[in-house]
Motif scaffolding. Sequence first.
Motif, mmCIF file in Angstrom:
data_model
loop_
_atom_site.group_PDB
_atom_site.id
_atom_site.type_symbol
_atom_site.label_atom_id
_atom_site.label_comp_id
_atom_site.label_asym_id
_atom_site.label_seq_id
_atom_site.Cartn_x
_atom_site.Cartn_y
_atom_site.Cartn_z
ATOM 1 N N MET A 1 0.849 -1.180 -0.058
ATOM 2 C CA MET A 1 0.072 -0.048 -0.046
ATOM 3 C C MET A 1 0.859 1.282 -0.075
ATOM 4 S SD MET A 1 -3.153 0.730 -0.165
ATOM 5 C CE MET A 1 -4.253 1.638 0.267
ATOM 6 N N ALA A 2 1.960 1.310 0.891
ATOM 7 C CA ALA A 2 2.820 2.512 0.840
ATOM 8 C C ALA A 2 3.562 2.638 -0.666
ATOM 9 C CB ALA A 2 3.903 2.236 1.950
ATOM 10 N N ASP A 3 3.796 1.707 -1.177
ATOM 11 C CA ASP A 3 4.494 1.934 -2.867
ATOM 12 C C ASP A 3 3.350 2.410 -3.429
ATOM 13 O OD1 ASP A 3 5.581 -0.051 -5.389
ATOM 14 O OD2 ASP A 3 6.889 1.297 -4.153
ATOM 15 N N SER A 4 2.093 2.268 -3.399
ATOM 16 C CA SER A 4 1.092 2.668 -4.281
ATOM 17 C C SER A 4 0.921 3.997 -3.889
ATOM 18 C CB SER A 4 -0.269 1.820 -4.071
ATOM 19 O OG SER A 4 -1.222 2.474 -4.541
ATOM 20 N N SER A 5 1.147 4.455 -2.721
ATOM 21 C CA SER A 5 0.795 5.944 -2.361
ATOM 22 C C SER A 5 2.132 6.714 -2.975
ATOM 23 C CB SER A 5 0.710 5.822 -0.687
ATOM 24 O OG SER A 5 0.753 7.197 -0.590
ATOM 25 N N ARG A 6 3.160 6.043 -2.962
ATOM 26 C CA ARG A 6 4.496 6.667 -3.318
ATOM 27 C C ARG A 6 4.226 7.009 -4.962
ATOM 28 N NH1 ARG A 6 8.692 3.703 -4.866
ATOM 29 N NH2 ARG A 6 9.934 4.877 -6.189
ATOM 30 N N TRP A 7 3.713 6.024 -5.497
ATOM 31 C CA TRP A 7 3.555 6.227 -7.099
ATOM 32 C C TRP A 7 2.372 7.305 -7.498
ATOM 33 C CZ3 TRP A 7 6.915 5.553 -10.178
ATOM 34 C CH2 TRP A 7 8.027 4.710 -10.229
ATOM 35 N N LEU A 156 -3.315 31.791 -3.364
ATOM 36 C CA LEU A 156 -2.867 31.533 -2.009
ATOM 37 C C LEU A 156 -2.708 30.012 -1.253
ATOM 38 C CD1 LEU A 156 -3.422 34.735 0.001
ATOM 39 C CD2 LEU A 156 -1.735 34.489 -1.934
ATOM 40 N N ILE A 157 -1.802 29.391 -1.280
ATOM 41 C CA ILE A 157 -1.819 28.196 -0.978
ATOM 42 C C ILE A 157 -1.234 27.613 0.531
ATOM 43 C CG2 ILE A 157 -1.552 25.502 -1.703
ATOM 44 C CD1 ILE A 157 -1.478 26.814 -4.444
ATOM 45 N N THR A 158 -1.990 26.861 1.214
ATOM 46 C CA THR A 158 -0.963 26.409 2.396
ATOM 47 C C THR A 158 -1.470 25.197 2.830
ATOM 48 O OG1 THR A 158 -0.132 26.914 4.579
ATOM 49 C CG2 THR A 158 -2.457 27.530 4.369
ATOM 50 N N CYS A 159 -1.113 24.418 3.898
ATOM 51 C CA CYS A 159 -1.484 23.249 4.275
ATOM 52 C C CYS A 159 -2.638 23.432 5.366
ATOM 53 C CB CYS A 159 -0.415 22.498 4.980
ATOM 54 S SG CYS A 159 1.168 21.909 3.829
ATOM 55 N N GLY A 160 -3.208 22.386 5.522
ATOM 56 C CA GLY A 160 -4.433 22.216 6.123
ATOM 57 C C GLY A 160 -5.270 20.863 6.801
ATOM 58 N N GLY A 161 -6.341 20.810 7.158
ATOM 59 C CA GLY A 161 -7.022 19.749 7.620
ATOM 60 C C GLY A 161 -6.149 19.079 8.742
ATOM 61 N N THR A 162 -6.246 17.715 8.790
ATOM 62 C CA THR A 162 -5.749 16.888 10.040
ATOM 63 C C THR A 162 -4.179 16.699 9.569
ATOM 64 O OG1 THR A 162 -6.418 14.824 8.945
ATOM 65 C CG2 THR A 162 -7.739 16.078 10.537
ATOM 66 N N PHE A 163 -3.355 16.416 10.567
ATOM 67 C CA PHE A 163 -1.998 16.080 10.478
ATOM 68 C C PHE A 163 -1.749 14.645 10.442
ATOM 69 C CE2 PHE A 163 2.505 15.892 11.500
ATOM 70 C CZ PHE A 163 3.067 16.711 10.620
ATOM 71 N N ASP A 164 -1.160 14.303 9.222
ATOM 72 C CA ASP A 164 -0.780 12.718 9.159
ATOM 73 C C ASP A 164 0.582 12.349 9.762
ATOM 74 O OD1 ASP A 164 -0.054 10.043 8.178
ATOM 75 O OD2 ASP A 164 -1.295 10.266 6.327
ATOM 76 N N TRP A 165 0.453 11.796 10.929
ATOM 77 C CA TRP A 165 1.872 11.774 11.715
ATOM 78 C C TRP A 165 2.842 10.751 11.089
ATOM 79 C CZ3 TRP A 165 3.171 15.083 15.198
ATOM 80 C CH2 TRP A 165 2.400 15.921 15.619
ATOM 81 N N ASP A 166 2.262 9.700 10.230
ATOM 82 C CA ASP A 166 2.984 8.779 9.702
ATOM 83 C C ASP A 166 3.695 9.338 8.634
ATOM 84 O OD1 ASP A 166 2.178 6.786 11.427
ATOM 85 O OD2 ASP A 166 0.503 6.232 9.843
ATOM 86 N N LYS A 167 3.109 10.339 7.866
ATOM 87 C CA LYS A 167 3.805 10.905 6.570
ATOM 88 C C LYS A 167 4.536 12.359 7.177
ATOM 89 C CE LYS A 167 0.915 8.924 3.212
ATOM 90 N NZ LYS A 167 -0.153 9.461 2.205
ATOM 91 N N HIS A 168 4.106 12.607 8.339
ATOM 92 C CA HIS A 168 4.599 14.074 8.863
ATOM 93 C C HIS A 168 4.400 15.263 7.810
ATOM 94 C CE1 HIS A 168 7.166 11.987 11.575
ATOM 95 N NE2 HIS A 168 7.574 11.208 10.890
ATOM 96 N N GLU A 169 3.046 15.053 7.361
ATOM 97 C CA GLU A 169 2.411 16.394 6.831
ATOM 98 C C GLU A 169 1.176 16.480 6.946
ATOM 99 O OE1 GLU A 169 1.592 14.074 2.551
ATOM 100 O OE2 GLU A 169 3.505 15.091 2.808
ATOM 101 N N TYR A 170 0.327 17.784 6.613
ATOM 102 C CA TYR A 170 -0.964 17.653 6.609
ATOM 103 C C TYR A 170 -1.630 17.211 5.213
ATOM 104 C CZ TYR A 170 -0.805 21.294 10.231
ATOM 105 O OH TYR A 170 -0.419 22.155 11.406
ATOM 106 N N ARG A 171 -2.612 16.472 5.507
ATOM 107 C CA ARG A 171 -3.385 15.654 4.474
ATOM 108 C C ARG A 171 -4.029 16.699 3.293
ATOM 109 N NH1 ARG A 171 -4.863 12.172 9.066
ATOM 110 N NH2 ARG A 171 -4.087 10.164 8.637
#
Length: 185
Positions: A1-7, A156-171
């Motif tokens: 699944m992680a490989d699919s997300s990477r692609w 104007l663009i920024t991050c938002g929503g919930t934070f994905d702690w596994d990926k270390h980024e906002y969703r």
Amino acid sequence: MADSSRWTRIIVAGLVTGFVMVAVNKGVGRDETPARASVVPKRLDIPSLGIEAPLMKLGVTDGQIDLPPFDRPDTAGWLKESAVPGDPGSAVILGHVDTKTDPAVFYKLKQMRSGQVIKVVRSDGKVAQYRVDSIEQTSKERFPADKVYLEDGLRLITCGGTFDWDKHEYRDNVIVYATLVKART
């Protein structure tokens, strides 16, 4: 699944880069002079949010849009492959919502409302004034690249929503869409 997300992320990055390059080529005129090509945005002012932020140039590296450095949280970045604010085309400005320890330049961006004013001070002394049309929060997986990079206006663009702690980024991304009201000297 992680490989699919990477692609999926690689494909999305490629599409975004393609849209940026199309937008850049669409906006380039044959009569562009060297003096005109040197105009850049210098500062972003959003009076309703109390934001007065310096702007730096951002590019695209390995298919990814560069971001302002985290050690400059009060600085936003203009995507130099996009239009200069005040000129025809899509002008794109990015900024962080926060850092590991503090709010950043676009922390309050999701509070913007339709009709509010955004100003961009340019290196040629002109001030491009925009009116906010809409604000959108959307999944990074469904980033609206055509709307952001191909339609006229300021984005104007920024991050938002919930934070994905596994990926270390906002969703999600928070995107403000604004229309040019006037460019004045």
